[in-house]
Design a protein around this motif. Structure first.
Motif, PDB file in Angstrom:
ATOM      1  N   ALA A  14      -2.053  -0.424   2.443  1.00  0.00           N
ATOM      2  CA  ALA A  14      -0.854  -1.061   1.892  1.00  0.00           C
ATOM      3  C   ALA A  14       0.341  -0.119   1.869  1.00  0.00           C
ATOM      4  O   ALA A  14       1.465  -0.502   2.236  1.00  0.00           O
ATOM      5  CB  ALA A  14      -1.139  -1.598   0.489  1.00  0.00           C
ATOM      6  N   ARG A  70       3.850  -0.559   3.887  1.00  0.00           N
ATOM      7  CA  ARG A  70       5.156  -0.593   3.228  1.00  0.00           C
ATOM      8  C   ARG A  70       6.132   0.362   3.907  1.00  0.00           C
ATOM      9  O   ARG A  70       7.277   0.008   4.198  1.00  0.00           O
ATOM     10  CB  ARG A  70       5.005  -0.215   1.749  1.00  0.00           C
ATOM     11  N   GLU A 112       5.449  -7.642  -0.633  1.00  0.00           N
ATOM     12  CA  GLU A 112       4.411  -7.719  -1.662  1.00  0.00           C
ATOM     13  C   GLU A 112       3.708  -9.080  -1.625  1.00  0.00           C
ATOM     14  O   GLU A 112       2.485  -9.178  -1.818  1.00  0.00           O
ATOM     15  CB  GLU A 112       5.017  -7.475  -3.044  1.00  0.00           C
ATOM     16  N   LEU A 135       1.364  -9.012   1.398  1.00  0.00           N
ATOM     17  CA  LEU A 135       0.195  -8.155   1.141  1.00  0.00           C
ATOM     18  C   LEU A 135      -0.762  -8.804   0.148  1.00  0.00           C
ATOM     19  O   LEU A 135      -1.984  -8.643   0.247  1.00  0.00           O
ATOM     20  CB  LEU A 135       0.653  -6.793   0.635  1.00  0.00           C
TER      21      LEU A 135
END
Length: 461
Positions: A46, A50, A71, A74
């Motif tokens: 993650a 990002r 977000e 994800l």
């Protein structure tokens, strides 16, 4: 695998492997397009994602919007609703080894017809052979064969098909009676279907069909001029005026369920949505109108150049269906019917109709073929109802036919909805059952998109 499309004002994201459907805003829609190639490159952490996404600086949004959208993406990925792995490809190897049972027969009760439909793959009911009617004895043995080869399966399906089945109606009735006599002693339940052009339909037949037939398929192509061009009598006169009132009576007598009016559109009516709506305006609520499958030598065959117009027609039809549902005048269109929650079992998703394995066609003299569209092609003659399956190699070839045996299917977003398409179409256009009919694939993909959009719109109603 992700498929994204925009339809009727919705931004729709489909996660193919999980079956999840998402309606998202513009920034999440764009963000998924950025994230997917990174996932494919193996970037799954993650924090790394990002950093990679936020440093790309290719989306026209401020950083706070990007972070919020990322977000959300994800979170969906963590829940298994985006970028899900393919769990079926390994399963298919065991699937190929499965023991198959026969659960459905297409009984060619009549290789004869009282119409001369121009696009008929059965050549006016003859199926590349001779005109013939199935005897009760052959049909009886076919039902015995089905029971004997159905294993522990309780529910069995039999479609009375032709040509025109009503030309051999007495045998149909006798076979239904015989089938019912087998149910209790063998712990089976027959589901009978009748496919008819309606010419010989009368009150006596309808009363029997309503009592015994789980489904009735009524053949009509839509508007009078379209139907009568493609579905005339042998003398050239049209069939529309004769069959419409009969079909309306069938639909009403069955409470607008357990039937379909089933049509075929060709190059003569690329504006086929008008035919679907015409049938709806006649009062039919269960409608199926399908593209013709024909070779390039036929003037009515659909061509690759027609696909853009046909895609627009499907869009036009879907939007009109939403409008009519809001007005309380809704109807079902077979190719837009899709189950996003349960859906078919894995076996169906991978291999479709089960032709050549679970589903077989029986000729009037008792020969067995993988399905009705292979009848008459001796290469696919599998056996007969007396001796059973003699060509197990044909059965095994069809057993191995699935979405992973077809290169065109592996990367197609619609593969778990069309299950690889029609084996007969593949063979007729490419000479083998593990290819795909390209024009049909293009239209199928569009139908799946429209079906999903309709489900999304339903939630808004």
């Amino acid at each position: 695998m992700i498929h994204q499309f925009k339809s009727n004002g919705y931004n729709i994201v489909m996660d193919v492997n999980s079956g999840s459907i998402h309606v998202v805003d513009e920034i999440v829609y764009d963000m998924i397009q950025v994230v997917e190639p990174l996932i494919k490159e193996g970037i799954k952490d993650a924090d790394t994602l990002r950093m990679a996404v936020l440093n790309l600086d290719i989306l026209p949004y401020d950083r706070a919007e990007l972070e919020e959208a990322l977000e959300e993406v994800l979170a969906l990925e963590a829940e298994g609703q985006l970028f899900a792995p393919d769990v079926y490809e390994n399963y298919v190897y065991d699937f190929k080894k499965r023991q198959t049972v026969v659960k459905a027969l297409c009984l060619h009760i009549a290789h004869d017809c009282n119409l001369a439909c121009r696009y008929c793959f059965a050549e006016e009911g003859e199926y590349h052979g001779r005109r013939a009617l199935m005897s009760f004895e052959v049909g009886k043995r076919a039902l015995d064969f089905l029971v004997e080869n159905s294993g522990n399966r309780t529910n069995l399906e039999v479609d009375f098909f032709g040509g025109e089945p009503l030309m051999n109606w007495q045998v149909v009735k006798e076979l239904v009676e015989y089938g019912r006599s087998l149910e209790e002693p063998f712990h089976k339940k027959f589901r009978f279907t009748l496919t008819t052009n309606g010419v010989l339909l009368n009150d006596e037949i309808l009363e029997f069909a309503n009592r015994e037939m789980a489904n009735i398929v009524l053949s009509i192509d839509g508007r009078k001029e379209i139907n009568d061009t493609m579905r005339p009598f042998r003398g050239g006169q049209g069939s529309y005026e004769l069959i419409v009132p009969k079909f309306q009576k069938v639909a009403e007598s069955r409470g607008q369920t357990r039937y379909y009016v089933r049509g075929t559109f060709t190059r003569n009516n690329l504006d086929f949505s008008k035919d679907v709506l015409h049938l709806a305006d006649l009062g039919f609520q269960q409608i199926s109108v399908e593209p013709v499958v024909a070779g390039p030598e036929d003037d009515y065959a659909i061509r690759e150049s027609d696909i853009p117009q046909l895609r627009e027609e499907y869009d036009r039809l879907a939007v009109e269906m939403i409008k009519r549902r809001k007005e309380g005048k809704g109807f079902n269109f077979f190719h837009f019917m899709i189950d996003l929650e349960g859906g078919p079992c894995v076996a169906k998703r991978l291999s479709g109709c089960g032709s050549g394995t679970e589903y077989l066609a029986v000729t009037p003299w008792g020969d067995l073929y993988p399905c009705h569209q292979f009848v008459g092609n001796e290469k696919f003659l599998m056996g007969n109802v007396e001796e059973g399956i003699l060509r197990e190699d044909i059965r095994d070839e069809f057993k191995c036919c699935n979405v992973y045996s077809k290169n065109k299917c592996k990367k197609c977003f619609a593969k778990f909805y069309c299950s690889g398409g029609c084996a007969a179409n593949s063979y007729n256009f490419h000479g083998n059952i593990n290819d795909a009919y390209d024009v049909g694939c293009e239209l199928q993909r569009k139908r799946v998109e429209c079906a999903i959009m309709l489900k999304v719109a339903e939630a808004d109603l």
